[in-house]
Write a protein that holds these residues in place. Structure first.
Motif, short mmCIF file in Angstrom:
data_model
loop_
_atom_site.label_atom_id
_atom_site.label_comp_id
_atom_site.label_asym_id
_atom_site.label_seq_id
_atom_site.Cartn_x
_atom_site.Cartn_y
_atom_site.Cartn_z
N ARG A 1 11.22 45.14 69.73
CA ARG A 1 11.40 44.70 68.24
C ARG A 1 10.61 45.65 67.40
O ARG A 1 10.27 45.52 66.37
N ALA A 2 9.59 46.57 68.28
CA ALA A 2 8.70 47.70 67.40
C ALA A 2 9.69 48.91 66.88
O ALA A 2 10.47 49.34 67.41
N SER A 3 9.51 49.06 65.30
CA SER A 3 9.96 50.06 64.62
C SER A 3 9.22 51.34 64.86
O SER A 3 8.36 51.56 65.95
N HIS A 4 9.55 52.57 64.23
CA HIS A 4 8.92 53.71 64.30
C HIS A 4 7.72 53.73 63.94
O HIS A 4 6.64 54.50 64.16
N THR A 5 7.24 52.70 62.93
CA THR A 5 5.76 52.48 62.60
C THR A 5 5.15 51.70 63.11
O THR A 5 4.18 51.18 62.74
N ARG B 1 -7.41 71.17 83.70
CA ARG B 1 -7.49 69.45 83.43
C ARG B 1 -6.87 69.45 81.73
O ARG B 1 -7.53 69.04 81.08
N LEU B 2 -5.67 69.89 81.50
CA LEU B 2 -5.04 69.83 80.16
C LEU B 2 -4.08 68.76 79.81
O LEU B 2 -3.21 68.67 80.83
N ALA B 3 -4.28 67.89 78.98
CA ALA B 3 -3.21 66.95 78.71
C ALA B 3 -2.83 67.39 77.29
O ALA B 3 -3.52 67.66 76.31
N VAL B 4 -1.52 66.57 76.91
CA VAL B 4 -0.89 66.62 75.53
C VAL B 4 -0.30 65.24 75.22
O VAL B 4 0.31 64.83 76.25
N THR B 5 -0.29 65.10 73.96
CA THR B 5 0.38 63.85 73.67
C THR B 5 0.49 63.96 72.09
O THR B 5 0.10 64.76 71.35
N GLY B 6 1.28 62.99 71.36
CA GLY B 6 1.70 62.89 70.02
C GLY B 6 2.76 61.96 69.86
O GLY B 6 3.36 61.41 70.79
N PHE B 7 3.02 61.68 68.67
CA PHE B 7 3.89 60.47 68.22
C PHE B 7 4.95 61.28 67.02
O PHE B 7 4.40 61.94 66.23
N SER B 8 6.41 60.81 67.35
CA SER B 8 7.30 61.25 66.15
C SER B 8 7.34 62.78 66.50
O SER B 8 7.71 63.05 67.52
N TYR B 9 6.97 63.48 65.40
CA TYR B 9 6.99 65.06 65.73
C TYR B 9 6.22 65.28 66.87
O TYR B 9 6.50 66.31 67.94
N GLY B 10 4.97 64.62 67.09
CA GLY B 10 3.82 65.09 68.07
C GLY B 10 4.76 64.65 69.52
O GLY B 10 4.33 65.46 70.45
N GLY B 11 5.55 63.55 69.50
CA GLY B 11 6.21 63.34 70.59
C GLY B 11 7.41 64.33 70.94
O GLY B 11 7.49 64.70 72.08
N LEU C 1 2.67 52.22 65.31
CA LEU C 1 1.40 52.41 65.71
C LEU C 1 0.47 51.87 64.40
O LEU C 1 -0.67 51.62 64.39
N PHE C 2 1.29 51.55 63.32
CA PHE C 2 0.54 50.68 62.09
C PHE C 2 0.95 49.49 61.95
O PHE C 2 0.21 48.54 61.45
N ASP C 3 1.99 48.89 62.20
CA ASP C 3 2.64 47.50 61.86
C ASP C 3 2.80 46.49 63.01
O ASP C 3 3.49 45.76 62.83
N SER C 4 2.74 46.98 64.21
CA SER C 4 3.31 46.26 65.56
C SER C 4 2.13 45.42 65.73
O SER C 4 0.99 45.21 65.43
N PRO C 5 2.35 44.31 66.69
CA PRO C 5 1.33 43.22 67.07
C PRO C 5 0.17 43.96 67.69
O PRO C 5 0.17 45.01 68.22
N PRO C 6 -1.06 43.20 67.45
CA PRO C 6 -2.10 44.16 68.14
C PRO C 6 -2.04 44.33 69.82
O PRO C 6 -2.44 45.50 70.06
N ARG C 7 -1.44 43.57 70.26
CA ARG C 7 -1.36 43.65 71.92
C ARG C 7 -0.51 44.90 72.08
O ARG C 7 -0.92 45.93 72.98
N PHE C 8 0.51 45.18 71.16
CA PHE C 8 1.30 46.55 71.49
C PHE C 8 0.17 47.45 71.22
O PHE C 8 0.33 48.67 71.91
N ARG C 9 -0.48 47.70 70.00
CA ARG C 9 -1.26 48.58 69.80
C ARG C 9 -2.50 49.14 70.61
O ARG C 9 -2.64 50.00 71.25
N HIS C 10 -2.89 47.81 71.18
CA HIS C 10 -3.85 48.02 72.16
C HIS C 10 -3.50 48.57 73.34
O HIS C 10 -4.01 49.70 74.29
#
Length: 655
Positions: free
Chosen positions: A625-629, A508-518, A631-640
């Motif tokens: 309309r979401a950029s590479h950032t 039961r292993l999973a992997v995730t990441g964003f940018s280099y992690g992606g 996770l930090f500056d998109s609308p709350p519903r996107f981040r949720h």
């Protein structure tokens, strides 16, 4: 995907659905007399789908904070030298404008009315003017095109993440008169001004820029100084020629600049450079520190260096062991001294008045609070207590440990797991971006899925593999030209150790990441089938195509990937996940910003298309309309939504 109200079994810990309960302070600015700190409080209104920011004030001697402006779009506070006014940015329409707030009456006044908006303001030493950098207003010819003027460029820097395709308007230095509101553009040219700062006497402005005709290829930048008494306003280079230069500060006597950069150019650890404006000499003050100076960016805490003028001291931030920590040294160079005796804090946004330093810090129990430090006594006072707003909710703690890889490399890591749990659990390996970023033991509000998964009986592993920052330049550069091929073992072997210890269920292993992690999520699942679930955010899948389409493609190809793809075809194939996409068996969710050009959307589309044609369970989610950032500056519903989808996908396939 299940609706938030259907989630069960997560009462004790913070969850994805608590995003609206979190308030985080930002951008502290200490008053000139050191009596108070103005700062920003950021909150998320999930129902209205907006992030709100308001200005607050707290005494440095302790006491209750008070709100200065209502929730809205207020940020970037800056005090006038006499302490009577606070300049700030207010966003009510398409572009932010500079406003002034009378500290006594709390009456705000709009100062600028620019089509291109304004940037973070800074008062001149006499308080009569404000300095900011912002996009130059378009000329009449460009404005005449109904759909926007065509963008013509012989260079590579005609588009950037968050800005899209960049036309002729560039970011330049502006000065606005506080009394009349008259605004004047100080610099001009086909380049962007960065980190502008007043000289102590208010007659000059220093900034950094990449002005060279081949700067898009060399990525070299330098510091410049503009004399406001010069009718021509010609920027004079102040070094380092052929190097790299970022945010800067003036020394107390106005004869030198302290610049975040490196004399040998980009690709090297950012250091603190001392440039003497009288003879042009450059000294690398942190050359022997083997730690990177952090000046702050989304996902990369830090601060512009700040000068304690009366003592001839500079305070700045470096990354050490994953944490960003504040340090001091004589402004002319000398011993680097950590400012905080207590470890386990992640620090950013330094602000100085006299011997007092205000800053932000997070630790294992708080996403961030405002602190003030007396440099002479070493005493630190916590001024805000935002953790209290979460009440009895628990934060899953990060427990530090290390792993020895088979080639002898020591890899630092953080393990998140309910301390009362026993036996093997499903495991999520979360890979940080960069690759030159780092995990640390402080809480942060971006990855809320960590806490919810711990509540659901998971273990979360946060590794700082080769390439991570805070462990020396050689360690950070160990992945240069060897993405994936050099650091895959840094993830796979620690998993083996956790399985052997009986903490993790190997099935039961999973992997995730964003940018280099992606990227590495795609790479690992194309080289091993041991993961039952994968979630890639902001991914790279084909480095050869990314070398021609990412906005920082030149930096990636020269610094990270070993050179041009046509000269290193075998290396690019070895590093690219797409080379072995036919071997992927792991169900994969892809989460990507619709306007991301740092890791272009086509990278995720290419991976998703291949998996779909191969019959692998896959899904792609695109956030318009979401950029590479995002996770930090998109609308709350996107981040949720992003956080919730990670939880749902990994529990569906590996839970």
């Amino acid at each position: 995907m299940r609706a938030p109200e259907e989630r069960t079994g997560v009462e004790r810990y913070l969850t994805v659905d608590d995003i609206g309960r979190i308030s985080v302070p930002e951008q502290p600015a200490i008053s000139p007399d050191g009596s108070a700190v103005a700062y920003v409080v950021r909150t998320d209104d999930l129902g209205a789908d907006r992030t709100e920011r308001s200005l607050w004030l707290v005494p440095t001697g302790g006491g209750e904070p008070r709100r200065l402006t209502p929730p809205g779009g207020d940020s970037s506070p800056a005090w006038s030298p006499d302490g009577r006014l606070i300049a700030f940015l207010r966003t009510t329409g398409a572009a932010p404008q500079v406003w002034l707030l009378d500290v006594e009456t709390l009456e705000p006044r709009e100062l600028t009315h620019r089509a291109g908006g304004a940037g973070a303001p800074a008062f001149s030493p006499d308080g009569s003017r404000l300095l900011f950098t912002a996009v130059a207003d378009p000329d009449d010819e460009a404005a005449a095109w109904a759909w926007g003027a065509p963008v013509v460029s012989r260079r590579l820097d005609y588009f950037a993440d968050g800005d899209g395709v960049v036309g002729s308007p560039r970011r330049h230095v502006h000065v606005v008169d506080v009394g009349s509101g008259r605004c004047e553009q100080i610099t001009d040219g086909d380049w962007n001004a960065v980190g502008a700062a007043w000289s102590p006497d208010g007659t000059r402005i220093a900034f950094s820029a990449a002005m060279g005709t081949d700067a898009d290829l060399t990525r070299e930048s330098a510091a410049y100084v503009v004399d406001l008494d010069d009718p021509e306003r010609v920027p004079r280079p102040a070094g380092p020629a052929g190097g790299s230069a970022g945010p800067l500060a003036w020394t107390g006597d106005g004869t030198r600049l302290l610049i975040c950069g490196h004399p040998e150019g980009p690709g090297r650890f950012t250091g603190l450079l001392l440039v003497d404006l009288r003879d042009g000499t450059i000294r690398h003050l942190t050359e022997h520190l083997d730690r990177q100076v952090m000046y702050g960016a989304p996902g990369y805490p830090g601060s512009t260096p700040r000068v304690v003028a009366d003592s001839g001291t500079v305070v700045f931030c470096v990354r050490d062991g994953g944490y960003v920590v504040p340090c001091s040294m004589p402004e002319a160079g000398g011993t680097v001294t950590p400012l905080l005796a207590e470890t386990g804090r992640n620090v950013s946004s330094l602000s100085v008045a006299g011997r007092l330093v205000a800053f932000l810090a997070s630790n294992a129990e708080t996403f961030g609070d405002v602190f003030v430090l007396d440099i002479e006594s070493g005493k630190t006072i916590q001024l805000t207590h935002h953790r209290e707003q979460l009440g009895e909710l628990r934060l899953a703690q990060r427990r530090e440990r290390t792993f020895r890889i088979s080639d002898g490399t020591i890899v630092a890591a953080w393990l998140m797991r309910d301390p009362d749990a026993s036996g093997p659990q499903p495991l999520l390996v979360d890979i940080h971006g960069g690759p030159h970023n780092a995990w640390n033991g402080a809480a942060e509000s971006v990855h809320l899925y960590h806490h919810e998964l711990v509540a659901r009986g998971w273990t979360v592993l946060l590794l700082n593999p080769r390439g991570s920052d805070g462990f020396g330049e050689a360690f950070a550069q160990a992945v240069s030209g060897r993405w994936g091929t050099s650091d895959a073992a840094d993830f796979l072997e620690p998993i083996d150790e956790l399985v052997a210890e009986g903490l993790v269920d190997d099935a039961r292993l999973a992997v995730t990441g964003f940018s280099y992690g992606g990227y590495l999520t795609c790479y690992l699942t194309s080289r091993t089938d041991r993961f039952a679930a994968a979630v890639g955010g902001g991914v790279f899948s084909d480095l050869r195509s990314a070398a021609g389409t990412a906005d920082n493609r030149r930096a990636l190809s020269t610094t990270e990937w070993g050179g041009a793809f046509w000269a290193n075809a075998d290396d690019y194939a070895a590093m690219s996940p797409i080379t072995r996409v036919a071997d992927v068996r792991t169900p994969t969710l892809l989460l990507h910003g619709g306007t991301d050009v740092r890791c272009p959307l086509d990278q995720a589309r290419q991976w998703h298309t291949a998996l779909r044609e191969l019959g692998v369970d896959t899904e792609i989610v695109i956030y318009p309309r979401a950029s590479h950032t995002m996770l930090f500056d998109s609308p709350p519903r996107f981040r949720h939504d992003y956080n919730a989808r990670v939880v749902d996908w990994v529990t569906r396939y590996a839970g």
